[in-house]
Each structure stands twice: as C-alpha cells, then as structure tokens.
Design a protein around this motif. Structure first.
Motif, PDB file in Angstrom:
ATOM      1  N   TYR A  61      74.360  18.781  -6.831  1.00  0.00           N
ATOM      2  CA  TYR A  61      73.659  18.450  -8.088  1.00  0.00           C
ATOM      3  C   TYR A  61      74.407  17.358  -8.849  1.00  0.00           C
ATOM      4  N   LYS A  62      73.634  16.579  -9.594  1.00  0.00           N
ATOM      5  CA  LYS A  62      74.242  15.755 -10.645  1.00  0.00           C
ATOM      6  C   LYS A  62      74.265  16.625 -11.895  1.00  0.00           C
ATOM      7  N   ILE A  63      75.344  16.606 -12.639  1.00  0.00           N
ATOM      8  CA  ILE A  63      75.433  17.496 -13.803  1.00  0.00           C
ATOM      9  C   ILE A  63      75.511  16.660 -15.085  1.00  0.00           C
ATOM     10  N   TYR A  64      74.549  16.905 -15.985  1.00  0.00           N
ATOM     11  CA  TYR A  64      74.499  16.161 -17.246  1.00  0.00           C
ATOM     12  C   TYR A  64      74.717  17.109 -18.426  1.00  0.00           C
ATOM     13  N   ALA A  65      75.490  16.631 -19.399  1.00  0.00           N
ATOM     14  CA  ALA A  65      75.753  17.429 -20.597  1.00  0.00           C
ATOM     15  C   ALA A  65      76.075  16.470 -21.736  1.00  0.00           C
ATOM     16  N   PRO A  66      76.046  16.985 -22.984  1.00  0.00           N
ATOM     17  CA  PRO A  66      76.407  16.104 -24.098  1.00  0.00           C
ATOM     18  C   PRO A  66      77.898  15.742 -24.047  1.00  0.00           C
ATOM     19  N   LYS A  67      78.194  14.433 -24.152  1.00  0.00           N
ATOM     20  CA  LYS A  67      79.563  13.922 -24.027  1.00  0.00           C
ATOM     21  C   LYS A  67      79.910  13.052 -25.227  1.00  0.00           C
ATOM     22  N   ARG A  68      81.187  12.963 -25.541  1.00  0.00           N
ATOM     23  CA  ARG A  68      81.606  12.138 -26.682  1.00  0.00           C
ATOM     24  C   ARG A  68      81.900  10.704 -26.242  1.00  0.00           C
ATOM     25  N   PHE A  69      81.364   9.748 -26.993  1.00  0.00           N
ATOM     26  CA  PHE A  69      81.693   8.333 -26.767  1.00  0.00           C
ATOM     27  C   PHE A  69      82.373   7.832 -28.032  1.00  0.00           C
ATOM     28  N   LYS A  70      83.664   7.634 -27.918  1.00  0.00           N
ATOM     29  CA  LYS A  70      84.513   7.299 -29.075  1.00  0.00           C
ATOM     30  C   LYS A  70      84.066   5.998 -29.740  1.00  0.00           C
ATOM     31  N   ASN A  71      83.971   6.024 -31.064  1.00  0.00           N
ATOM     32  CA  ASN A  71      83.657   4.829 -31.874  1.00  0.00           C
ATOM     33  C   ASN A  71      82.359   4.129 -31.469  1.00  0.00           C
ATOM     34  N   ARG A  72      81.435   4.872 -30.909  1.00  0.00           N
ATOM     35  CA  ARG A  72      80.153   4.259 -30.515  1.00  0.00           C
ATOM     36  C   ARG A  72      79.014   4.727 -31.426  1.00  0.00           C
ATOM     37  N   GLY A  73      79.365   5.465 -32.497  1.00  0.00           N
ATOM     38  CA  GLY A  73      78.328   5.944 -33.420  1.00  0.00           C
ATOM     39  C   GLY A  73      77.696   4.780 -34.179  1.00  0.00           C
ATOM     40  N   TRP A  74      76.548   5.004 -34.804  1.00  0.00           N
ATOM     41  CA  TRP A  74      75.865   3.902 -35.497  1.00  0.00           C
ATOM     42  C   TRP A  74      76.498   3.602 -36.848  1.00  0.00           C
ATOM     43  N   LYS A  75      77.305   4.528 -37.376  1.00  0.00           N
ATOM     44  CA  LYS A  75      78.056   4.233 -38.594  1.00  0.00           C
ATOM     45  C   LYS A  75      79.475   3.851 -38.194  1.00  0.00           C
ATOM     46  N   PRO A  76      80.155   2.981 -38.969  1.00  0.00           N
ATOM     47  CA  PRO A  76      81.510   2.555 -38.590  1.00  0.00           C
ATOM     48  C   PRO A  76      82.447   3.747 -38.391  1.00  0.00           C
ATOM     49  N   ASN A  77      83.303   3.646 -37.400  1.00  0.00           N
ATOM     50  CA  ASN A  77      84.326   4.661 -37.114  1.00  0.00           C
ATOM     51  C   ASN A  77      83.760   6.050 -36.829  1.00  0.00           C
ATOM     52  N   THR A  78      82.584   6.106 -36.288  1.00  0.00           N
ATOM     53  CA  THR A  78      82.046   7.417 -35.888  1.00  0.00           C
ATOM     54  C   THR A  78      81.808   7.423 -34.374  1.00  0.00           C
ATOM     55  N   ASP A  79      81.816   8.614 -33.836  1.00  0.00           N
ATOM     56  CA  ASP A  79      81.588   8.754 -32.391  1.00  0.00           C
ATOM     57  C   ASP A  79      80.098   8.971 -32.127  1.00  0.00           C
ATOM     58  N   LEU A  80      79.731   8.731 -30.888  1.00  0.00           N
ATOM     59  CA  LEU A  80      78.352   8.991 -30.458  1.00  0.00           C
ATOM     60  C   LEU A  80      78.402  10.160 -29.472  1.00  0.00           C
ATOM     61  N   ILE A  81      77.502  11.095 -29.635  1.00  0.00           N
ATOM     62  CA  ILE A  81      77.408  12.175 -28.644  1.00  0.00           C
ATOM     63  C   ILE A  81      76.054  12.049 -27.960  1.00  0.00           C
ATOM     64  N   ARG A  82      76.103  11.780 -26.688  1.00  0.00           N
ATOM     65  CA  ARG A  82      74.853  11.640 -25.937  1.00  0.00           C
ATOM     66  C   ARG A  82      75.045  12.167 -24.522  1.00  0.00           C
ATOM     67  N   TYR A  83      73.952  12.278 -23.797  1.00  0.00           N
ATOM     68  CA  TYR A  83      74.014  12.886 -22.464  1.00  0.00           C
ATOM     69  C   TYR A  83      74.526  11.901 -21.424  1.00  0.00           C
ATOM     70  N   ASP A  84      75.374  12.434 -20.542  1.00  0.00           N
ATOM     71  CA  ASP A  84      75.898  11.626 -19.448  1.00  0.00           C
ATOM     72  C   ASP A  84      76.393  12.595 -18.363  1.00  0.00           C
ATOM     73  N   GLU A  85      76.674  12.057 -17.193  1.00  0.00           N
ATOM     74  CA  GLU A  85      77.202  12.920 -16.122  1.00  0.00           C
ATOM     75  C   GLU A  85      78.597  13.406 -16.470  1.00  0.00           C
ATOM     76  N   ILE A  86      78.889  14.636 -16.121  1.00  0.00           N
ATOM     77  CA  ILE A  86      80.223  15.186 -16.399  1.00  0.00           C
ATOM     78  C   ILE A  86      80.913  15.579 -15.091  1.00  0.00           C
ATOM     79  N   ASN A  87      82.244  15.597 -15.160  1.00  0.00           N
ATOM     80  CA  ASN A  87      83.066  16.042 -14.023  1.00  0.00           C
ATOM     81  C   ASN A  87      83.889  17.268 -14.371  1.00  0.00           C
ATOM     82  N   SER A  88      83.984  17.572 -15.666  1.00  0.00           N
ATOM     83  CA  SER A  88      84.840  18.689 -16.091  1.00  0.00           C
ATOM     84  C   SER A  88      84.191  19.376 -17.285  1.00  0.00           C
ATOM     85  N   VAL A  89      84.438  20.671 -17.407  1.00  0.00           N
ATOM     86  CA  VAL A  89      83.862  21.429 -18.517  1.00  0.00           C
ATOM     87  C   VAL A  89      84.418  20.936 -19.856  1.00  0.00           C
ATOM     88  N   SER A  90      85.622  20.363 -19.828  1.00  0.00           N
ATOM     89  CA  SER A  90      86.238  19.883 -21.071  1.00  0.00           C
ATOM     90  C   SER A  90      85.465  18.703 -21.666  1.00  0.00           C
TER      91      SER A  90
END
Ligand code: SF4
Ligand code: SF4
Length: 352
Positions: free
Chosen positions: A21-50
């Motif tokens: 299976y490909k496994i997708y879950a919500p992941k953190r993307f540092k400093n990619r949020g739409w407001k300055p200095n915020t993170d973006l959380i969006r779905y992407d493939e994961i390799n670890s539960v962390s």
C-alpha cells in the motif's frame, strides 16, 4: 478486535504495509503555511508513525489523495487519443478523521451516483482506498461536525488512537489482521466527539416560495464588499468537487498534448463565464449564495436522506483571509429563513 502497538513496532508494521500500500496521512510542512512563519499540514505519503500529525487539524482535506488537484484524463495527438492510466500496483491506506470519512461519502455520491454514469477517473482511485480512521476525542477550533451529523462513522478498515509512545488499533477489515497478529490484545473501541464549541442551526427551506425569498435576501449583498472571491474556502473543503478541464499542448509547434482535470472553485469571478462573456453569478454575494445553498440545501434536495454536503470540518473558516465564518453564515441564513417562514405564517392567518 483491538491491539496496543508501540510506536517503534508500528513503524515496522508501516514498513510491511508499504510493500502493498501507499500510506497517506496529515504531515507537517515547516513554514509553508499561508500566514508568515506558520506551518502547513496537508496529506502526503508517510514512512513513519512519527510523521502523522494527529493532534492538529490538517489545513487541506484528504480528498487530494484520491481526487488530485490536477489529473490527466487523456493524451492526444493530431489524429489520435489515448486514455490515461494510473499506477495500479498498490492500494492506498488513508488516515482520515470521521468528518472527512463522511465527506468521502458525499464525494462518492457526487461522482458515482449522480446520474447514470460513474466517473471513471474518480472511481479508479477511489476503489484503491482503505481507510484508517484517526479518532477525534475532542473537536478542534471551528469544527461543527456534530451539527452536521458527520461526527461519527463506521466506514473504516481500522481505527487508531494515539497514546504516549504507541497506538491503540481497532481492526475491522480482515485484510489487515495479519499485520497485527501477535501484538498485545487490548479492548479498544473508538470514541466520537459528541459536542463542538461551535454549534450551527440548519435552515429549514420547506417550499419553492421560501427558496425564492431566500434567493432575494439582502443578506447576500453583505458579502459583495467582504469576500475577495479568492476561492481559498473551496480549495481546502472536503466536499467541494468542481473542476475545470484544460488542454495542454506540449509545445507551440505540435498538436500533441493532454487533457487535464483541475480543481476549480464556484467562488471565483470567472467560474460561470460562458462563450460570449456571459456569467450567471456576477457578484461575490451571488457566489456566496450559491455555495451556501449548495452545502446546506441543494445537495440534500437532490439526493434526499438526512445528509447535507457540508460535513462541518471548519477548514474554510480557518482559511478565509477575510475571516468570513461559513458556520456563522449558515446560522444567519437559518435566522433569515425563520423570519420568512413566520412572515408567511402571519400573512396566511390574516387572509383566513
Ligand atoms: S463548507 Fe467548510 S466546513 Fe463545510 S465541508 Fe467544506 S470546508 Fe468543511
Ligand atoms: S469566503 Fe473567504 S476564502 Fe472564500 S472566496 Fe470569499 S474571501 Fe476567499
């Protein structure tokens, strides 16, 4: 059937699962949020539960996994056309919250049960989906899933609760049992949020006459100045399904290219523009009227039952740069509808 699985052991299970299976879950993307200095959380493939962000709501919904932002439908040359195909080797595990799982059901209705023809491009990815439910024990800011009746579901293969250093896992689909055989047995049945801070009243539009009056409400005009028609609310929405088709020519001197389906948005100024430049919803207020009624009236009117299209995830409320609260818009509409109904009742009594 329930298990306790340490995070370390879950990583080994994820490695095993990734062979099939490909496994997708919500992941953190540092400093990619739409407001300055915020993170973006969006779905992407994961390799670890962390990598799974389970204690914050994702900014984007999981729909982009099986209904991609841009999807090639077909390839063409000057005299030929070939349908696109997808990588068929692996199925998809999607970690999703109860409201989003209910949102998937709404999209299934739109793409698979809306007329006589199933949408093949949606179906071929949707058929691959196996859902692992992320338990919500408390709602997040802006959630109103309880008001929308989308806080609960039994439509999942497995459910997980995150604990310190590990997870509780419920397996419902036998396909996944072999991965957890031998883990520590633990009684675990997921819980569901039963109350949100945000409560929404749904409008009761009971006749065409009331609908016509709703259509003409002054209230919609308030959005002409407020709403930027940016479409951000549609983009983060779990249940928005509108798309545009684009033909992409590979270079200026050839007729070879591909047709893509790309997300679109009913809130954009040019969404309804037709040949000749005629548009049917020309103000932000008219577009807000369309979106609101689509989410809490039209879908239910068309498909029946007790479901509305909006599942109360609240993402659009968080994302709006103008701080337009969609939940408050629904409740305000309900107040206006109640006024219309009581005026109608009063005038009927006078004429009796
Ligand atoms: S309209 Fe807003 S609250 Fe409703 S499903 Fe879409 S993003 Fe979520
Ligand atoms: S409601 Fe907000 S997010 Fe949606 S189009 Fe208007 S300004 Fe943009």
């Amino acid at each position: 059937m329930g298990y306790y699985v340490s995070s370390k052991r879950m990583d080994q299970i994820i490695n095993e699962l990734k062979k099939e299976y490909k496994i997708y879950a919500p992941k953190r993307f540092k400093n990619r949020g739409w407001k300055p200095n915020t993170d973006l959380i969006r779905y992407d493939e994961i390799n670890s539960v962390s990598e799974i962000i389970y204690d914050e709501k994702s900014d984007f919904s999981p729909k982009e996994v099986f209904y991609p932002i841009s999807q090639t439908l077909l390839y063409f040359t000057e005299d030929n056309c070939k349908e696109s195909s997808i990588d068929d080797s692996k199925n998809i595990i999607l970690f999703a919250r109860p409201c989003d799982i209910n949102g998937i059901k709404r999209l299934d209705t739109i793409f698979l049960k809306n007329g006589n023809q199933e949408d093949n491009y949606y179906k071929r990815l949707r058929d691959k989906l196996k859902i692992f439910m992320l338990e919500c024990r408390e709602g997040f800011d802006n959630c109103f899933c309880v008001s929308m009746g989308s806080n609960q579901t039994d439509n999942y293969s497995a459910a997980v609760r995150f604990e310190q250093n590990g997870l509780l896992v419920e397996i419902k689909n036998n396909e996944f049992k072999k991965y957890f055989d031998g883990e520590i047995s633990r009684n675990f049945t997921p819980e569901f949020v039963q109350s949100n801070q945000k409560k929404v009243n749904l409008p009761k539009i009971d006749s065409t006459d009331t609908l016509k009056k709703v259509y003409s409400l002054e209230f919609w005009k308030d959005f002409n100045d407020k709403c930027l028609s940016c479409g951000a609310c549609n983009t983060v929405c779990m249940t928005c399904s509108c798309f545009d088709t684009r033909d992409i020519i590979y270079n200026e001197t050839s007729l070879n290219g591909e047709r893509r389906r790309v997300w679109s948005s009913c809130m954009l100024e040019d969404f309804t523009i037709m040949a000749g430049g005629h548009g049917v919803r020309n103000t932000a207020g008219e577009r807000m009227r369309f979106k609101t009624l689509h989410k809490v009236y039209d879908y239910n009117f068309r498909f029946g039952g007790d479901e509305h299209m909006c599942v109360g995830c609240g993402r659009c409320v968080k994302r709006c740069p103008q701080e337009i609260s969609f939940s408050d818009t629904i409740s305000k509409l309900s107040e206006e509808v109640a006024k219309i109904s009581s005026e109608k009742k009063a005038s009927t009594e006078v004429t009796k």
